[in-house]
Design a protein around this motif. Sequence first.
Motif, PDB file in Angstrom:
ATOM      1  N   GLY A 268       0.724  -1.009   0.369  1.00  0.00           N
ATOM      2  CA  GLY A 268      -0.075  -0.048   0.034  1.00  0.00           C
ATOM      3  C   GLY A 268       1.038   1.439  -0.228  1.00  0.00           C
ATOM      4  N   ILE A 269       2.118   1.228  -0.632  1.00  0.00           N
ATOM      5  CA  ILE A 269       2.832   2.221  -0.790  1.00  0.00           C
ATOM      6  C   ILE A 269       3.054   2.985  -2.205  1.00  0.00           C
ATOM      7  N   VAL A 286       9.788  -6.430  -3.261  1.00  0.00           N
ATOM      8  CA  VAL A 286       8.432  -6.596  -3.938  1.00  0.00           C
ATOM      9  C   VAL A 286       7.511  -5.508  -3.512  1.00  0.00           C
ATOM     10  N   ALA A 287       6.812  -5.700  -4.210  1.00  0.00           N
ATOM     11  CA  ALA A 287       4.988  -4.839  -4.200  1.00  0.00           C
ATOM     12  C   ALA A 287       3.854  -5.172  -3.510  1.00  0.00           C
ATOM     13  N   VAL A 288       2.940  -4.634  -2.923  1.00  0.00           N
ATOM     14  CA  VAL A 288       1.154  -4.925  -2.843  1.00  0.00           C
ATOM     15  C   VAL A 288       0.970  -3.502  -3.327  1.00  0.00           C
ATOM     16  N   ASN A 289      -0.204  -3.336  -3.941  1.00  0.00           N
ATOM     17  CA  ASN A 289      -1.435  -2.157  -4.426  1.00  0.00           C
ATOM     18  C   ASN A 289      -1.815  -2.450  -5.758  1.00  0.00           C
ATOM     19  N   LYS A 290      -3.010  -1.392  -5.168  1.00  0.00           N
ATOM     20  CA  LYS A 290      -4.294  -1.400  -6.013  1.00  0.00           C
ATOM     21  C   LYS A 290      -4.212  -0.676  -7.065  1.00  0.00           C
ATOM     22  N   ASP A 291      -3.088   0.032  -7.074  1.00  0.00           N
ATOM     23  CA  ASP A 291      -3.394   0.484  -8.138  1.00  0.00           C
ATOM     24  C   ASP A 291      -2.076   0.356  -9.228  1.00  0.00           C
ATOM     25  N   ALA A 292      -1.991   0.021 -10.106  1.00  0.00           N
ATOM     26  CA  ALA A 292      -1.446  -0.703 -11.325  1.00  0.00           C
ATOM     27  C   ALA A 292      -0.523   0.595 -11.086  1.00  0.00           C
ATOM     28  N   GLU A 293      -0.892   2.077 -11.835  1.00  0.00           N
ATOM     29  CA  GLU A 293       0.076   3.082 -11.515  1.00  0.00           C
ATOM     30  C   GLU A 293       0.931   3.479 -10.774  1.00  0.00           C
ATOM     31  N   ALA A 294       0.632   2.500 -10.067  1.00  0.00           N
ATOM     32  CA  ALA A 294       1.804   3.783  -8.468  1.00  0.00           C
ATOM     33  C   ALA A 294       3.165   3.254  -9.102  1.00  0.00           C
ATOM     34  N   PRO A 295       3.894   4.584  -8.867  1.00  0.00           N
ATOM     35  CA  PRO A 295       5.316   4.031  -9.283  1.00  0.00           C
ATOM     36  C   PRO A 295       6.258   3.094  -8.223  1.00  0.00           C
ATOM     37  N   ILE A 296       5.935   2.485  -7.395  1.00  0.00           N
ATOM     38  CA  ILE A 296       6.205   1.790  -6.897  1.00  0.00           C
ATOM     39  C   ILE A 296       6.951   0.168  -7.331  1.00  0.00           C
ATOM     40  N   PHE A 297       5.856   0.538  -8.641  1.00  0.00           N
ATOM     41  CA  PHE A 297       5.835  -1.141  -9.566  1.00  0.00           C
ATOM     42  C   PHE A 297       7.338  -0.952 -10.489  1.00  0.00           C
ATOM     43  N   ASP A 298       7.557   0.803 -11.031  1.00  0.00           N
ATOM     44  CA  ASP A 298       8.775   0.188 -11.816  1.00  0.00           C
ATOM     45  C   ASP A 298       9.794   0.056 -11.141  1.00  0.00           C
ATOM     46  N   LEU A 299       9.998   0.028  -9.646  1.00  0.00           N
ATOM     47  CA  LEU A 299      11.473  -0.420  -8.913  1.00  0.00           C
ATOM     48  C   LEU A 299      11.060  -2.253  -8.765  1.00  0.00           C
TER      49      LEU A 299
END
Lengths: 324, 261
Positions: A268-269, A286-299
């Motif tokens: 949720g970050i 590793v990340a878990v987030n609702k928003d597929a566009e969240a910048p964390i997913f770039d990392l």
Amino acid sequence: MAEVLVYVDHVDGAVRKPTLELLTLARRIGDPVAVALGAGAANTAATLAEHGAVKVLTDEAAEYADYLVVPKVDALQAAVEAVSAAGSLAAVLVPSSAEAKEIAARLALRIGSGVITDAVDVEADDKGPVATQSVFAASYSTKTRVSKGTPVITVKPNSAPVEAAPAAGTVEALSVTFSAQATGTKVTGRTPRESTGRPELTEAAIVVSGGRGVNGSENFSIIEALADSLGAAVGASRAAVDAGWYPHTNQVGQTGKSVSPQLYIANGISGAIQHRAGMQTSKTIVAVNKDAEAPIFDLVDYGVVGDLFEVVPQLTEEIKTRKG
Amino acid sequence: MSLRIVVTVKYVPDATGDRHFAEDLTVDRDDVDGLLSELDEYAVEQALQIADEADDAEITVLTVGPEDAKDALRKALSMGADKAIHVEDDDLHGTDAIGTSLVLAKAIEKAGYDLVISGMASTDGTMGVLPALVAERLGVPQVTLLSEVSVADGVVKGRRDGDTASEQLEASLPAVVSVTDQSGEARYPSFKGIMAAKKKPVQSWDLEDLEIEADEVGLDGSWTTVDSATERPARTAGTIVKDEGEGGKQLAEFLVGQKFI
């Protein structure tokens, strides 16, 4: 062989892990001589010897606990002078805790030496030790040397492995004369932080963090449950801390702790620059987030787009099952 | 007698912008927008609160940096500081922390002070050691990394939250204080404050004014040398899956593959 002073971070004689990592780095440059100050200092010797300290200089004066920073600078300066007089001093290595960085900087100024803070690696070189630093929220990596005096370098936790390398670890009393400034700032009270039973955030091999998406202090229990299933430390983003859901001591990011674990799990970050600055050097992310566009997913090495309230408990259960 | 507070501030490249290094391996300050380091706003805020409590106080904001650094001073003045000092000199380019502490200490002494307040670190260099260095140079108590601070009867008190303990500190003035982002939300400048700031005095000093030789600062006077700066390779794109009810299990599978479980 030249000697390397290593400032020992300990709590009542229990040596904290980053100091043992410093010994690994110090052995690349010379013979480690440890400096342990305050109550319990002599009790650090056995552990330090096991990890390569040829000598342990100790002083248990009350001033180290009663006054801020300066008495420790006086002691380290005395150690620098003692070692330099007896042989050659190649460097002073200090852990990158907030207090130890202040000690290192004041020491460097006094002995006319350059100081490098927050190194993530230190290597030996013909022209003296070279420190690697990670800067601008870890978007750059720099190699830096001290060009004047004895290099004083502070090193971040998790920058080197802890290695067994038995050495003599001879205990010697360090003779310290306190300066006029030593008693300037009085410590009138001290409340030890309550132990959570979890590893210290900056030292942990695995960190599990929660952010805005956790949506309430009561929900942090699912973050803690995941952390406990992995033996991990718990972190929080600034958004979660500012909202009062988790203590500031657990904040990861620019104004909180900077962590570099083997595994970082962000829940949720979103991954704002402020947060990335504190965790981008983690080995696996590793990340878990609702928003597929969240910048964390770039990392991330692995990301799950989904509701953390579904994904995280399922992950925790699965880990528990597999660990039996 | 008036309580003389000097707040040190830094003009930094915007962290949300694309920060990089110039050819001489100093921070590139030309190609990126700058602003008052966010962490220094907390120092300005605490100075304003301490000044409010005192019968009579005067707040001077001090910065060392190129022409644009005036923007940082202007912001602090618009928050409510009384006057500003800008130390600017071409020979300062590339000055390291030790050199900067010399410039700050000389300027603070020239300005006259009872209390120096700084932020916990800059948002670009992030060393967090300047307040300690300035205290060492001035030979006054260092009361740093405070999450709570108060001044009364010539004594500064505060709470320092460390790694292993929370400490209560106390020192007599003059002293050097630094405050964390936990010390209290910084105020926004009001329209009236912004207008008033335009009329507040900003003094400019160079190295000669501070009796500092050019070779004590700048890249040549630096006691550290940056050999190289390499842009970190972008992390290779990872696997991203959409949770269809098995997301937690899939994640566990990944962690097993990586030997974390």
